[in-house]
Design a protein around this motif. Structure first.
Motif, PDB file in Angstrom:
ATOM      1  N   TYR A  63      -2.437  -0.017  -4.216  1.00 54.51           N
ATOM      2  CA  TYR A  63      -1.240   0.775  -3.942  1.00 54.51           C
ATOM      3  C   TYR A  63      -1.305   2.100  -4.684  1.00 54.51           C
TER       4      TYR A  63
ATOM      5  N   GLN B  28       0.237  -4.335  -4.204  1.00 58.78           N
ATOM      6  CA  GLN B  28       1.169  -3.790  -5.189  1.00 58.78           C
ATOM      7  C   GLN B  28       0.467  -3.263  -6.421  1.00 58.78           C
TER       8      GLN B  28
ATOM      9  N   SER C 121       5.171   1.818   1.904  1.00 61.69           N
ATOM     10  CA  SER C 121       6.049   0.792   1.354  1.00 61.69           C
ATOM     11  C   SER C 121       5.253  -0.133   0.455  1.00 61.69           C
ATOM     12  N   LEU C 122       5.988  -0.789  -0.370  1.00 65.34           N
ATOM     13  CA  LEU C 122       5.381  -1.647  -1.368  1.00 65.34           C
ATOM     14  C   LEU C 122       5.878  -3.054  -1.051  1.00 65.34           C
ATOM     15  N   PRO C 123       5.038  -3.923  -0.518  1.00 66.73           N
ATOM     16  CA  PRO C 123       5.551  -5.240  -0.159  1.00 66.73           C
ATOM     17  C   PRO C 123       5.915  -6.054  -1.405  1.00 66.73           C
ATOM     18  N   PRO C 124       6.956  -6.854  -1.329  1.00 64.86           N
ATOM     19  CA  PRO C 124       7.314  -7.662  -2.502  1.00 64.86           C
ATOM     20  C   PRO C 124       6.282  -8.756  -2.733  1.00 64.86           C
ATOM     21  N   ILE C 125       6.139  -9.155  -3.981  1.00 62.16           N
ATOM     22  CA  ILE C 125       5.274 -10.293  -4.296  1.00 62.16           C
ATOM     23  C   ILE C 125       6.178 -11.502  -4.495  1.00 62.16           C
TER      24      ILE C 125
ATOM     25  N   PRO D  58       9.892  -7.362  -6.815  1.00 61.10           N
ATOM     26  CA  PRO D  58      10.462  -6.786  -5.600  1.00 61.10           C
ATOM     27  C   PRO D  58       9.574  -5.677  -5.050  1.00 61.10           C
ATOM     28  N   GLY D  59       9.643  -5.496  -3.753  1.00 62.31           N
ATOM     29  CA  GLY D  59       8.917  -4.397  -3.132  1.00 62.31           C
ATOM     30  C   GLY D  59       9.849  -3.218  -2.903  1.00 62.31           C
ATOM     31  N   ARG D  60       9.380  -2.239  -2.187  1.00 62.38           N
ATOM     32  CA  ARG D  60      10.196  -1.067  -1.921  1.00 62.38           C
ATOM     33  C   ARG D  60       9.873  -0.580  -0.519  1.00 62.38           C
TER      34      ARG D  60
END
Lengths: 415, 624
Positions: free
Chosen positions: A275, A271, B229-233, B207-209
């Motif tokens: 990213y 993230q 996609s952006l995984p949630p942490i 939150p991810g997206r």
């Protein structure tokens, strides 16, 4: 007086001026584009207007600075430098986060504005270097003769690093290297100065790599006929950085560690910066040769990158204007820096030469680190792209530096 | 000049390096990086981060996540808002019989969606399994519907933990504006109250997206590849000092008929062991938004179940306050523990033209006897010795007017007046004899239940102080806490008095515990209307003379007398200590509770005389 001369007396070097001003106007347009999103965001949508206002202010300041004689500027270097240190100290106490860099304390809020003192301190440091090193009558022959410039740069650099703003601190490093380089310091001395960093790197790679490096360093010192005190200093520094490598690493902020790690392996920090690099390279890659068209970049419109109007603005340029736009921007930076080098080499006055080349060092660091990170070939450090990234303090600071260079060109340069 | 030539070479190298990287990305790998954007459009979909789990002191789960499903309808790529709304309405109409949607649910979903129509419409936040199955069967009929799995919050202990845990729900528009929620997006679930709110930053995660590719009619084409996609942490876990077993035990035995609350803290750490307010409610009801009807019932209930009576309700501390006054007097050095007050109790005391009563005639009283008998006359005289102004100022120094700083967002500040209070509120300057009311816990002062628990924990702890109460181990350094400068000998006398409260002749004699050194103090406060309120504050130690390991405060509104509460406090302490030391546990151990429950009373020890530990010798620090 011919037209060219009139122009020069008003704008300094016209090539330099128009290259910078053209990039700045282009920057306002790209900041506008970066605010055009699928999901409207009031802050980024307004950013281009702020940027335009700052550009107007910067132009006025540019013309004012160009009216100040170089000797006055030289005299002013010391007060400006002290002022810069005070401002940095104040920032460490009352500083706040700003914009997309909410976690660091690099901004001071005054009324409705947030200014970033480190950018102005950087220009003041360049002037101070010019003042101290300009007084030298011969090139430095030993490491010890360089202690003044090193102290002048390292003090504000450490304060910026404490904010913590790794990117801007790197720019201070770029300025120091440029100024020492320009002062005709022998390459051997330059190598000795850089060796502690090499030692750090090799110590990280492994004990035996470090041991081999240390043997080579001893051989170099012997062949170079270093003085006894230099032997002691350089070996001592290398031993220190070599053995302190790990404690230093542990003293970095988590996110700084992550940034360095994720540069090596982007999958580790999905993230964070990994990213960002992935999104940025995808956006630039999808631009192809001609780009998706101004305002039209789908990656940008979906706001894959939160910092796309500041640090990652080159990704928007790459996505929307393609290889052509991205290449032209690179060319513009080449022209600007080229003109400054050309200016610096003609100057009879050592103060002016160091200052102009210091500016080259600062801007070069900005361009290399910023564009390099959006292209995925440099680590992600929060550092803006000169003349284009959204941010008033930085734009104004670059125009002040430009004003000094143009004044130099006006008084004695004539490229 | 050689240096400028070198500089030029470096410049060109830099631009060539960047140019090559640009060329490589855009031309050599351009196709690979290009996003298909011709006709299809991407829709971002927030992937909620799983919240951190909350554990009690032994690792039992207090708040957890369970899999649940959201049902979403993707908006089509129609530019016209009217047409978009119409097409959504048509879809919802077709979905209604399949999902058994109520009009209320549809109305709520539509209202939420209308604020951001480019995002998917959340039709159901927590779809029942039957609905998910029904949708799976008819998948082809609803190409624009997504069933989106996520981690839903659940509180297994339900009603037992309602008041401190809080709940989570969708962020409101007002909250989106707050600086603390900067960067939060609409639709995100956040902690709204209690621990969930206090530790939102820690528990909430990021939150991810994910991106869905849909065509111009809103039909889902596919999920975008992973790399976009952006995984949630996930949020980080929280560990409480709470003993969930004790908490549930207390919730079970708490007398339903009285409103009130109970707080138990560990005097050594300040950790909250139990925290219960009655009547309670099920916090699970609030997750994902409580229905209007359910909320109306809770909110309009005359017994106010939503009120947290542990930290948000201030009450006159009544006789329980006498020990705080004694602690203050010992701290100031105006009394010694052995001394008798000059005036014996004759049923009242006259001072500066005011005659104040005692509830009995106690004769000559010292500290231990005064605690046992709860003798007002003794404390009137202690108050007069301290003096009004000094009592107010020293009380303020001891933090009587400060909240404890417990880590829930809704703690109420206790009332402890300053010298100007009478002028401001009553319009006169106070007479010296106002100190008589304050000395017996009446007059313009109120304490929260947690505050009184903290004061008692400090009074009986070695050193005369206890860290501020707190629920989570991650709460950081405890807030500054009151410190009574009392000697071991002073505390021995306070405890000897409290021990006689739960001994023959004491007000709570029937609540004595067979195995542990259980000591305490009752309190009875006049209610503005109806029967009196009852208080009991007690501590439990392994044996007489050992440091207390648990301090419990209980308040029962309109319960007539403090001894009513003493039985519950005793049982809670018995439960905690029996489990802590692995002793066999008897569900009800006190004579009071056994009789009340109709159980045989097989222990007669409650009527034997008290045994005190040896009195500490006067030591150096006694010689103040």
């Amino acid at each position: 007086m011919s037209f060219g001369d009139r122009f020069r007396s008003l704008f300094g070097d016209p090539v330099l001026f128009f290259a910078v001003f053209g990039l700045s106007l282009f920057g306002v347009a790209v900041v506008y584009s970066a605010g055009q999103l699928e999901v409207p965001n009031p802050v980024t949508a307004r950013a281009w207007r702020m940027q335009a206002i700052w550009l107007g202010i910067s132009l006025v300041v540019l013309f004012v600075v160009m009216r100040i004689p170089i000797r006055w500027i030289e005299w002013f270097a010391l007060p400006a430098y002290i002022l810069g240190l005070v401002a940095l100290a104040v920032t460490l106490v009352v500083g706040t986060g700003g914009g997309t860099a909410a976690s660091m304390k690099g901004w001071i809020r005054i009324g409705g504005f947030a200014i970033q003192p480190s950018q102005f301190a950087n220009v003041a440091t360049i002037l101070m270097l010019g003042r101290v090193m300009g007084a030298w009558r011969e090139a430095p022959q030993t490491v010890w003769t360089l202690w003044k410039p090193i102290v002048i740069v390292v003090v504000p650099m450490m304060m910026v690093l404490a904010q913590p703003d790794l990117g801007t601190a790197m720019v201070f490093g770029g300025v120091l290297v440029a100024a020492i380089f320009w002062a005709s310091t022998p390459l051997g001395v330059l190598f000795m100065l850089a060796s502690p960093l090499l030692g750090l790197t090799f110590a990280y790679l492994g004990t035996w790599v470090y041991s081999v490096y240390m043997l080579l360093l001893i051989a170099f010192l012997y062949l170079y006929r270093a003085r006894g005190s230099e032997w002691a200093l350089i070996l001592g520094l290398n031993l220190m950085t070599g053995t302190l490598a790990w404690p230093l690493w542990n003293s970095l902020e988590d996110y700084q560690q992550l940034r360095i790690i994720s540069f090596v392996d982007p999958t580790l920090d999905p993230q964070g910066s990994g990213y960002q690099v992935r999104m940025s390279t995808i956006a630039i890659g999808s631009g192809g040769i001609f780009g998706q068209g101004f305002l039209e970049g789908p990656q940008k419109r979906l706001r894959f990158l939160p910092e796309q109007h500041t640090d990652f603005i080159y990704a928007v340029i790459g996505e929307e204007t393609g290889l052509i736009g991205g290449g032209l921007v690179l060319l513009a930076y080449l022209i600007i820096l080229w003109r400054l080098v050309k200016l610096a080499e003609r100057l009879p006055d050592p103060f002016s030469g160091i200052v102009v080349f210091g500016v080259v060092g600062a801007w070069m660091t900005h361009v290399l680190v910023n564009i390099g990170m959006t292209l995925g070939v440099m680590p992600v450090t929060g550092i803006p792209l000169p003349f284009i990234s959204y941010g008033g303090s930085f734009l104004l600071a670059t125009y002040i530096a430009l004003g000094v260079a143009q004044r130099v060109a006006l008084e004695q340069g004539r490229i | 000049m050689r240096r400028s030539r070198a500089a030029r070479v470096i410049l060109i190298a830099m631009v060539a390096f960047l140019g090559t990287a640009l060329f490589r990305l855009q031309v050599l790998r351009g196709d690979e990086n290009a996003i298909r954007a011709e006709n299809n459009r991407l829709r971002p979909l927030a992937v909620p981060a799983p919240r951190g789990t909350i554990y009690d002191r032994s690792g039992r789960v207090v708040a957890e996540n369970v899999p649940a499903f959201q049902v979403l309808v993707m908006p089509g790529g129609v530019r016209n808002q009217r047409a978009l709304a119409d097409s959504m309405d048509a879809q919802i109409e077709r979905l209604q019989p399949v999902l058994n949607l109520t009009d209320g649910q549809i109305e709520r979903a539509r209202r939420r969606w209308q604020r951001q129509t480019h995002l998917p419409l959340v039709l159901l936040d927590d779809a029942p399994e039957s609905a998910v199955a029904a949708l799976a069967e008819r998948r082809h009929q609803f190409p624009a519907v997504v069933v989106h799995p996520y981690a839903k919050r659940r509180y297994p202990a339900g009603e037992a933990i309602a008041h401190f845990i809080g709940y989570i729900s969708e962020i409101s528009e007002g909250e989106l504006e707050l600086p603390e929620f900067q960067g939060y997006e609409q639709g995100r679930f956040i902690g709204k109250a209690g621990l969930e709110r206090q530790y939102e930053k820690r528990l909430g995660g990021t939150p991810g997206r994910r991106y869905l590719e849909i065509d111009a009619n809103g039909r889902i084409q596919r999920w975008m590849p992973e790399e976009t996609s952006l995984p949630p942490i996930p949020g980080r876990d929280l560990h409480l000092y709470l003993d969930l077993d004790l908490q549930e035990y207390i919730a079970k035995i708490f007398p339903r008929e009285w409103e009130g609350s109970i707080a138990a803290i560990d005097p050594q750490t300040g950790g909250v062991l139990a925290y219960y307010s009655n009547p309670s409610y099920d916090p699970n009801l609030f997750i994902g938004g409580i229905s209007t009807e359910e909320f109306r019932v809770l909110n309009e209930d005359p017994r106010i179940p939503l009120l947290d009576r542990v930290v948000a309700s201030g009450q006159p501390a009544a006789s329980t306050w006498k020990l705080a006054v004694a602690g203050m007097a010992l701290d100031l050095g105006v009394i010694t523990p052995e001394e008798y007050m000059p005036q014996p109790c004759t049923g009242g005391l006259s001072f500066q033209g005011r005659y104040a009563r005692c509830h009995a005639v106690h004769g000559r009283q010292n500290l231990v006897e005064s605690i046992k008998n709860s003798c007002n006359v003794y404390y009137y005289q202690v108050g007069i010795k301290i003096g009004l102004r000094r009592m107010l100022e020293h009380g303020a120094r001891l933090g009587f007017g400060e909240p404890t700083g417990i880590d829930v967002p809704h703690e109420r500040t206790p009332n402890w007046p300053d010298i100007d209070w009478w002028e401001r509120n009553r319009g006169y300057s106070p007479a010296e004899n106002e100190v008589m009311s304050l000395a017996i816990g009446q007059g313009p002062m109120t304490m929260t239940i947690i505050k009184l628990a903290h004061i008692y924990a400090a009074l009986t702890a070695p050193g005369g102080k206890t860290p501020a109460p707190r629920l989570a181990r991650e709460s950081g350094a405890p807030a500054d806490s009151a410190e009574f400068h009392t000697t071991a000998r002073d505390r021995w006398h306070l405890e000897a008095g409290m021990r006689r409260v739960v001994a023959p002749g004491g007000t709570a004699a029937r609540s004595r515990l067979p195995k542990w050194d259980f000591i305490g103090k009752t309190g009875t406060a006049q209610a503005p209307s109806g029967a009196d309120h009852g208080w009991f504050v007690g501590t439990g130690a392994r044996e007489p003379g050992a440091p207390p390991e648990i301090a419990v405060t209980m308040f029962l509104a309109h319960s007539l007398h403090g001894y009513t509460a003493s039985g519950y406090v005793a049982e809670a302490i018995n439960f905690y200590l029996a489990r802590k030391y692995g002793e066999p546990f008897q569900m009800f151990a006190t004579e009071r509770m056994r009789t009340q429950m109709g159980l045989p009373v097989d222990w007669t020890g409650w009527s034997t005389p008290v045994v005190d530990p040896p009195m500490p010798q006067r030591s150096q620090d006694d010689a103040r």
